[in-house]
Write a protein that holds these residues in place. Structure first.
Motif, PDB file in Angstrom:
ATOM      1  N   ALA A 210       0.770  -1.202  -0.303  1.00 16.38           N
ATOM      2  CA  ALA A 210       0.083  -0.148  -0.122  1.00 16.38           C
ATOM      3  C   ALA A 210       1.041   1.198  -0.030  1.00 16.38           C
ATOM      4  CB  ALA A 210      -1.024   0.055   1.256  1.00 16.38           C
ATOM      5  N   VAL A 211       0.348   2.245  -0.709  1.00 16.17           N
ATOM      6  CA  VAL A 211       1.293   3.542  -0.636  1.00 16.17           C
ATOM      7  C   VAL A 211       0.239   4.619  -0.117  1.00 16.17           C
ATOM      8  CG1 VAL A 211       2.737   3.074  -2.781  1.00 16.17           C
ATOM      9  CG2 VAL A 211       0.600   3.844  -3.096  1.00 16.17           C
ATOM     10  N   SER A 212       0.856   5.758   0.353  1.00 13.48           N
ATOM     11  CA  SER A 212       0.054   6.779   1.059  1.00 13.48           C
ATOM     12  C   SER A 212      -0.504   7.668   0.185  1.00 13.48           C
ATOM     13  CB  SER A 212       0.733   7.546   2.048  1.00 13.48           C
ATOM     14  OG  SER A 212       2.047   7.845   1.424  1.00 13.48           O
ATOM     15  N   GLN A 213       0.252   7.470  -1.196  1.00 15.72           N
ATOM     16  CA  GLN A 213      -0.013   8.468  -2.360  1.00 15.72           C
ATOM     17  C   GLN A 213       0.555   7.856  -3.595  1.00 15.72           C
ATOM     18  OE1 GLN A 213       1.901  12.270  -0.837  1.00 15.72           O
ATOM     19  NE2 GLN A 213       2.784  12.193  -2.836  1.00 15.72           N
ATOM     20  N   GLY A 214       0.095   7.853  -4.689  1.00 14.90           N
ATOM     21  CA  GLY A 214       0.598   7.491  -6.059  1.00 14.90           C
ATOM     22  C   GLY A 214       0.132   6.142  -6.139  1.00 14.90           C
ATOM     23  N   THR A 215       0.994   5.308  -6.859  1.00 14.24           N
ATOM     24  CA  THR A 215       0.764   3.985  -7.294  1.00 14.24           C
ATOM     25  C   THR A 215       1.892   3.106  -6.658  1.00 14.24           C
ATOM     26  OG1 THR A 215       1.960   4.466  -9.539  1.00 14.24           O
ATOM     27  CG2 THR A 215      -0.702   4.693  -9.221  1.00 14.24           C
ATOM     28  N   ALA A 216       1.578   1.838  -6.714  1.00 16.29           N
ATOM     29  CA  ALA A 216       2.776   0.854  -6.552  1.00 16.29           C
ATOM     30  C   ALA A 216       2.494  -0.157  -7.567  1.00 16.29           C
ATOM     31  CB  ALA A 216       2.550   0.143  -5.093  1.00 16.29           C
ATOM     32  N   MET A 217       3.652  -0.742  -7.892  1.00 18.77           N
ATOM     33  CA  MET A 217       3.673  -1.871  -9.069  1.00 18.77           C
ATOM     34  C   MET A 217       4.625  -2.738  -8.454  1.00 18.77           C
ATOM     35  SD  MET A 217       4.784  -1.339 -13.115  1.00 18.77           S
ATOM     36  CE  MET A 217       6.420  -1.081 -12.749  1.00 18.77           C
ATOM     37  N   VAL A 218       4.367  -3.996  -8.812  1.00 17.56           N
ATOM     38  CA  VAL A 218       4.903  -5.415  -8.401  1.00 17.56           C
ATOM     39  C   VAL A 218       5.514  -6.005  -9.681  1.00 17.56           C
ATOM     40  CG1 VAL A 218       4.996  -7.484  -7.445  1.00 17.56           C
ATOM     41  CG2 VAL A 218       3.729  -5.595  -6.362  1.00 17.56           C
ATOM     42  N   SER A 219       6.854  -6.101  -9.820  1.00 17.37           N
ATOM     43  CA  SER A 219       7.501  -7.076 -10.842  1.00 17.37           C
ATOM     44  C   SER A 219       8.372  -7.796 -10.427  1.00 17.37           C
ATOM     45  CB  SER A 219       8.260  -5.901 -11.653  1.00 17.37           C
ATOM     46  OG  SER A 219       8.687  -6.762 -12.894  1.00 17.37           O
ATOM     47  N   GLY A 220       8.120  -9.310 -10.292  1.00 19.04           N
ATOM     48  CA  GLY A 220       8.828 -10.098  -9.837  1.00 19.04           C
ATOM     49  C   GLY A 220       9.038 -10.034  -8.116  1.00 19.04           C
ATOM     50  N   SER A 221      10.156  -9.852  -7.731  1.00 12.48           N
ATOM     51  CA  SER A 221      10.300  -9.539  -6.225  1.00 12.48           C
ATOM     52  C   SER A 221      10.595  -8.063  -5.953  1.00 12.48           C
ATOM     53  CB  SER A 221      11.394 -10.481  -5.745  1.00 12.48           C
ATOM     54  OG  SER A 221      12.884 -10.150  -6.184  1.00 12.48           O
ATOM     55  N   THR A 222      10.341  -7.367  -6.922  1.00  7.40           N
ATOM     56  CA  THR A 222      10.506  -5.650  -6.766  1.00  7.40           C
ATOM     57  C   THR A 222       9.412  -4.889  -6.769  1.00  7.40           C
ATOM     58  OG1 THR A 222      12.700  -5.919  -8.028  1.00  7.40           O
ATOM     59  CG2 THR A 222      11.778  -3.548  -7.663  1.00  7.40           C
ATOM     60  N   VAL A 223       9.075  -4.047  -5.613  1.00  7.21           N
ATOM     61  CA  VAL A 223       8.048  -3.161  -5.551  1.00  7.21           C
ATOM     62  C   VAL A 223       8.475  -1.895  -5.731  1.00  7.21           C
ATOM     63  CG1 VAL A 223       6.007  -2.540  -4.094  1.00  7.21           C
ATOM     64  CG2 VAL A 223       7.179  -4.939  -3.678  1.00  7.21           C
ATOM     65  N   THR A 224       7.826  -1.328  -6.691  1.00  3.58           N
ATOM     66  CA  THR A 224       8.196   0.268  -6.994  1.00  3.58           C
ATOM     67  C   THR A 224       6.946   0.798  -6.854  1.00  3.58           C
ATOM     68  OG1 THR A 224       9.761  -0.539  -8.866  1.00  3.58           O
ATOM     69  CG2 THR A 224       9.111   1.776  -8.644  1.00  3.58           C
ATOM     70  N   ALA A 225       7.361   2.198  -5.889  1.00  7.55           N
ATOM     71  CA  ALA A 225       6.154   3.043  -5.586  1.00  7.55           C
ATOM     72  C   ALA A 225       6.735   4.341  -6.190  1.00  7.55           C
ATOM     73  CB  ALA A 225       6.226   3.331  -4.109  1.00  7.55           C
ATOM     74  N   ALA A 226       5.691   4.880  -7.000  1.00  8.56           N
ATOM     75  CA  ALA A 226       5.580   6.010  -7.670  1.00  8.56           C
ATOM     76  C   ALA A 226       4.889   7.108  -7.010  1.00  8.56           C
ATOM     77  CB  ALA A 226       5.586   6.150  -9.277  1.00  8.56           C
ATOM     78  N   PHE A 227       5.360   7.798  -6.052  1.00  5.76           N
ATOM     79  CA  PHE A 227       4.638   8.719  -5.069  1.00  5.76           C
ATOM     80  C   PHE A 227       4.152   9.983  -5.816  1.00  5.76           C
ATOM     81  CE2 PHE A 227       7.073   6.340  -1.970  1.00  5.76           C
ATOM     82  CZ  PHE A 227       6.247   5.956  -1.287  1.00  5.76           C
ATOM     83  N   GLY A 228       4.536  10.314  -7.100  1.00  7.40           N
ATOM     84  CA  GLY A 228       4.312  11.542  -7.644  1.00  7.40           C
ATOM     85  C   GLY A 228       5.072  12.793  -6.869  1.00  7.40           C
ATOM     86  N   THR A 229       4.548  13.631  -6.647  1.00  7.52           N
ATOM     87  CA  THR A 229       4.923  14.960  -6.154  1.00  7.52           C
ATOM     88  C   THR A 229       4.924  14.894  -4.610  1.00  7.52           C
ATOM     89  OG1 THR A 229       4.679  16.576  -7.967  1.00  7.52           O
ATOM     90  CG2 THR A 229       5.001  17.590  -5.807  1.00  7.52           C
ATOM     91  N   VAL A 230       5.853  15.212  -4.029  1.00  4.37           N
ATOM     92  CA  VAL A 230       5.974  15.023  -2.352  1.00  4.37           C
ATOM     93  C   VAL A 230       6.501  16.590  -2.054  1.00  4.37           C
ATOM     94  CG1 VAL A 230       6.995  13.914  -0.285  1.00  4.37           C
ATOM     95  CG2 VAL A 230       6.501  12.665  -2.292  1.00  4.37           C
ATOM     96  N   ALA A 231       5.880  17.186  -1.257  1.00  3.61           N
ATOM     97  CA  ALA A 231       6.326  18.836  -1.068  1.00  3.61           C
ATOM     98  C   ALA A 231       7.535  18.545  -0.149  1.00  3.61           C
ATOM     99  CB  ALA A 231       5.549  19.217  -0.137  1.00  3.61           C
ATOM    100  N   PRO A 232       8.376  19.789  -0.161  1.00  2.00           N
ATOM    101  CA  PRO A 232       9.693  19.715   0.611  1.00  2.00           C
ATOM    102  C   PRO A 232       9.247  19.568   2.015  1.00  2.00           C
ATOM    103  CG  PRO A 232       9.853  21.316  -0.957  1.00  2.00           C
ATOM    104  CD  PRO A 232       8.371  20.803  -1.009  1.00  2.00           C
ATOM    105  N   GLY A 233       9.898  18.833   2.941  1.00  2.00           N
ATOM    106  CA  GLY A 233       9.492  18.219   4.370  1.00  2.00           C
ATOM    107  C   GLY A 233       8.429  17.400   4.355  1.00  2.00           C
ATOM    108  N   GLY A 234       7.429  17.105   3.225  1.00  2.00           N
ATOM    109  CA  GLY A 234       6.541  16.221   3.250  1.00  2.00           C
ATOM    110  C   GLY A 234       6.839  14.613   3.450  1.00  2.00           C
ATOM    111  N   MET A 235       5.798  13.779   3.261  1.00  5.81           N
ATOM    112  CA  MET A 235       6.125  12.450   3.654  1.00  5.81           C
ATOM    113  C   MET A 235       5.077  11.664   2.894  1.00  5.81           C
ATOM    114  SD  MET A 235       6.318  10.235   7.359  1.00  5.81           S
ATOM    115  CE  MET A 235       4.266  10.370   7.531  1.00  5.81           C
ATOM    116  N   ALA A 236       5.685  10.370   2.316  1.00  3.17           N
ATOM    117  CA  ALA A 236       4.954   9.622   1.522  1.00  3.17           C
ATOM    118  C   ALA A 236       5.436   7.990   2.217  1.00  3.17           C
ATOM    119  CB  ALA A 236       5.222   9.440   0.029  1.00  3.17           C
ATOM    120  N   THR A 237       4.489   7.188   2.207  1.00  2.00           N
ATOM    121  CA  THR A 237       4.975   5.853   2.808  1.00  2.00           C
ATOM    122  C   THR A 237       4.501   4.681   1.840  1.00  2.00           C
ATOM    123  OG1 THR A 237       2.823   5.571   3.779  1.00  2.00           O
ATOM    124  CG2 THR A 237       4.520   6.489   4.983  1.00  2.00           C
ATOM    125  N   LEU A 238       5.293   3.496   1.833  1.00  2.00           N
ATOM    126  CA  LEU A 238       5.146   2.362   1.000  1.00  2.00           C
ATOM    127  C   LEU A 238       5.276   1.539   2.369  1.00  2.00           C
ATOM    128  CD1 LEU A 238       4.857   0.051  -1.372  1.00  2.00           C
ATOM    129  CD2 LEU A 238       7.611   0.400  -1.157  1.00  2.00           C
TER     130      LEU A 238
END
Length: 75
Positions: free
Chosen positions: A19-47
């Motif tokens: 799960a991601v707090s914003q944006g999207t997550a993609m699974v390919s084999g054993s790699t999980v990639t999260a594309a959070f999009g824009t994260v403001a300076p000092g901001g936070m996004a989680t995978l």
């Protein structure tokens, strides 16, 4: 600032969900990639990853964060 996290799951785990707090997550084999999009300076996004160990023993998980700017606080 666009931010991406790439997480290579260690051998010995099965991915149950992610799960991601914003944006999207993609699974390919054993790699999980999260594309959070824009994260403001000092901001936070989680995978968040939910995994099950397939055998006893120690596991080491490694993730890499990329973006167009240097992290001034890499802690």
């Amino acid at each position: 600032v666009p931010v991406t996290v790439s997480n290579q799951l260690p051998a010995g785990v099965t991915l149950n969900s992610n799960a991601v707090s914003q944006g999207t997550a993609m699974v390919s084999g054993s790699t999980v990639t999260a594309a959070f999009g824009t994260v403001a300076p000092g901001g936070m996004a989680t995978l968040s990853l939910n995994v099950t160990a397939t055998a006893p023993g120690a596991l080491t998980n490694v993730a890499a964060v990329t973006g167009p700017l240097a992290d001034v606080n890499p802690a």
